[in-house]
Enzyme design. Structure first.
Site, PDB file in Angstrom:
ATOM      1  N   ALA A 243       0.766  -1.248   0.000  1.00  0.00           N
ATOM      2  CA  ALA A 243       0.000   0.000   0.000  1.00  0.00           C
ATOM      3  C   ALA A 243       0.798   1.300   0.000  1.00  0.00           C
ATOM      4  O   ALA A 243       0.266   2.339  -0.384  1.00  0.00           O
ATOM      5  CB  ALA A 243      -0.944  -0.001   1.205  1.00  0.00           C
ATOM      6  N   LYS A 248      -3.283   5.216  -3.264  1.00  0.00           N
ATOM      7  CA  LYS A 248      -4.386   4.377  -3.738  1.00  0.00           C
ATOM      8  C   LYS A 248      -5.260   3.930  -2.562  1.00  0.00           C
ATOM      9  O   LYS A 248      -6.474   3.817  -2.702  1.00  0.00           O
ATOM     10  CB  LYS A 248      -3.833   3.183  -4.519  1.00  0.00           C
ATOM     11  CG  LYS A 248      -3.048   3.593  -5.766  1.00  0.00           C
ATOM     12  CD  LYS A 248      -2.461   2.401  -6.489  1.00  0.00           C
ATOM     13  CE  LYS A 248      -1.542   2.839  -7.615  1.00  0.00           C
ATOM     14  NZ  LYS A 248      -0.269   3.409  -7.131  1.00  0.00           N
ATOM     15  N   ASP A 323      -0.852  -3.527  -6.247  1.00  0.00           N
ATOM     16  CA  ASP A 323       0.022  -2.588  -6.948  1.00  0.00           C
ATOM     17  C   ASP A 323       1.437  -3.043  -6.598  1.00  0.00           C
ATOM     18  O   ASP A 323       2.020  -2.617  -5.614  1.00  0.00           O
ATOM     19  CB  ASP A 323      -0.251  -1.155  -6.485  1.00  0.00           C
ATOM     20  CG  ASP A 323       0.538  -0.132  -7.281  1.00  0.00           C
ATOM     21  OD1 ASP A 323       0.564  -0.234  -8.515  1.00  0.00           O
ATOM     22  OD2 ASP A 323       1.141   0.772  -6.657  1.00  0.00           O
ATOM     23  N   CYS A 373       4.215   0.128 -12.166  1.00  0.00           N
ATOM     24  CA  CYS A 373       4.669   1.364 -12.820  1.00  0.00           C
ATOM     25  C   CYS A 373       5.931   1.060 -13.634  1.00  0.00           C
ATOM     26  O   CYS A 373       6.898   1.806 -13.603  1.00  0.00           O
ATOM     27  CB  CYS A 373       4.907   2.473 -11.815  1.00  0.00           C
ATOM     28  SG  CYS A 373       6.145   2.091 -10.553  1.00  0.00           S
TER      29      CYS A 373
END
Length: 469
Positions: A243, A248, A323, A373
């Protein structure tokens, strides 16, 4: 127009990336010449900042219009009355876009110089001022109040405290020094404040240092897209498996109207504290953040009563965001990456461990969103192909909103599957110069289209778990 050289990579890393982008499927579809052109364009774009600064409005505390009005007055002050438009994204209603002005080519270089580290230099290109820890060297005569030209030491060759540097350096603009050379290199460890206030940056972006901190969150456009794709609903139990720093996580809570439970995990304690601070600042009470390794977040027995703490029982969550930790090769601007091939390729096994845990923690009918990313095939489309082979219970889902391009060929996915992915690839737009005159003449639709494409490199895949594992 490119004003900086393309991103500097180790030869082994550039070769590895090129093999991915010029794989057989891509060459068969585009031809070798076009595939090579796109790859070189990507390397050039990575060293330059995106065309827009993106901020997300904390809709839990204020309306988008209220924040837009406050931000307009703030930017007028920062830009000395220069009127720069603020656009509300039509598909992401809580996202505001501010055009970046530049590159500005007529800035006069000064005799007084400061060299900053590459990371600090990247931040300056996104609107930051120069803080003392980022300063590597200055001219021997620099004193407070001097107009100073700031350069980035993109290859990390400048020695701390040097009085001059003749190595590879990239001009970032001019600023006013707030401290003398003697003060900067005094050896005082707690000296962390602003060292140079940027007044003429090559790329003019707003500074968000303590600007409307309760109402705005500085976030790259694809990072805001991810949470909308996850589509969290009030009352659900949602896990953000990796996180930090919490952008997010807080977005999930805001979209749920702070109703439900958002569990945020990260294994680095100071990053977890940052998530908690952000939740408190933004007035969000549904977030519970834990310092915990996501690869160990699954337990199979009910012997210990953990009262909502990790690890968790299987099928505990309605939606999960992974993520994932990644090589970060999509970040912009990035003029140089010194990583070895071993480092760049080290993330795939960790991502698969985390993904396996996420699948088991997800309820049947639940949604799992995977994002990175980075731009590598191995961490993106290859991971999707692996997931679909390994977990027959998963089905790839179309995404809404669909703002990025389709996935890249080369991992054996079908054309229909590629269309269900989102790959944000900045090489799809030509290099772009923005000045005030061009902004006055530009159509809003064209500016939104540019913001959607000229952002960081990013990847999103969305799955639904059709049945229990």
């Amino acid at each position: 127009m490119s004003v900086f050289p393309k991103i500097s990579l180790r030869l082994e890393v550039e070769k590895y990336l090129k093999e991915g982008f010029l794989n057989k499927e891509v060459i068969s579809a585009l031809g070798k010449q076009e595939a090579e052109r796109k790859f070189e364009a990507l390397l050039n774009h990575l060293s330059h900042p995106p065309s827009f600064t993106t901020v997300r409005v904390n809709t839990h505390l204020a309306s988008v219009q209220q924040v837009k009005d406050l931000l307009f007055h703030e930017l007028q002050k920062q830009f000395n009355g220069l009127s720069v438009p603020i656009l509300q994204h039509p598909d992401l209603q809580d996202v505001l876009l501010i055009p970046v002005i530049g590159p500005r080519k007529n800035i006069k270089r000064q005799r007084c110089e400061a060299i900053v580290g590459a990371q600090c230099g990247n931040a300056v290109l996104r609107g930051a001022h120069v803080y003392v820890p980022g300063i590597v060297s200055t001219s021997k005569f620099m004193k407070a109040g001097d107009v100073t030209s700031v350069y980035s030491d993109i290859k990390g060759k400048c020695k701390k405290g040097a009085k001059e540097f003749d190595g590879t350096k990239v001009f970032l603009g001019n600023g006013i020094s707030e401290l003398s050379r003697k003060e900067i290199f005094s050896g005082v460890p707690e000296l962390k404040g602003r060292g140079i206030r940027m007044t003429e940056p090559v790329y003019l972006s707003p500074s968000f240092d303590n600007v409307l901190p309760r109402y705005l969150f500085l976030q790259n456009l694809p990072s805001a897209v991810v949470t909308h794709v996850l589509d969290p609903q009030p009352g659900e139990k949602i896990l953000d498996l990796c996180a930090a720093p919490g952008g997010k996580t807080t977005h999930i809570a805001a979209l749920m109207r702070d109703q439900g439970e958002v569990i945020a995990l990260d294994k680095i304690s100071n990053k977890v504290e940052k998530i908690k601070q952000n939740a408190l600042l933004l007035g969000l009470n549904s977030i519970k953040a834990f310092c915990f390794d996501g690869t160990k977040a699954l337990k199979f027995d009910m012997v210990e009563k953990a009262e909502g703490n990790p690890p968790f029982l299987p099928e505990s969550f309605d939606r999960i965001l992974l993520d994932a930790p990644c090589s970060g090769m999509g970040q912009r601007p990035n003029m140089a990456c010194s990583w070895t091939l071993k480092e760049v390729t080290s993330y795939q096994p960790l991502q698969r461990k985390l993904f396996t845990v996420a699948v088991q923690l997800l309820k049947p009918g639940g949604v799992l969103v995977y994002s990175t990313c980075t731009i590598t095939l191995a961490e993106n489309e290859e991971q999707v192909a692996w997931a679909l082979r390994t977990f027959p219970c998963l089905q790839l889902q179309p995404q809404d909103p669909q703002i990025g391009g389709e996935g890249m060929m080369g991992a054996g996915l079908s054309f229909e599957q590629l269309k269900q992915l989102q790959r944000f690839d900045p090489s799809v737009v030509p290099s772009w110069d923005t000045d005030i005159d061009s902004l006055r003449d530009a159509r809003i639709e064209d500016m939104i289209g540019l913001a959607n494409k000229d952002c960081i490199g990013f990847f999103i895949a969305k799955f639904i778990k059709r049945k229990s594992t």
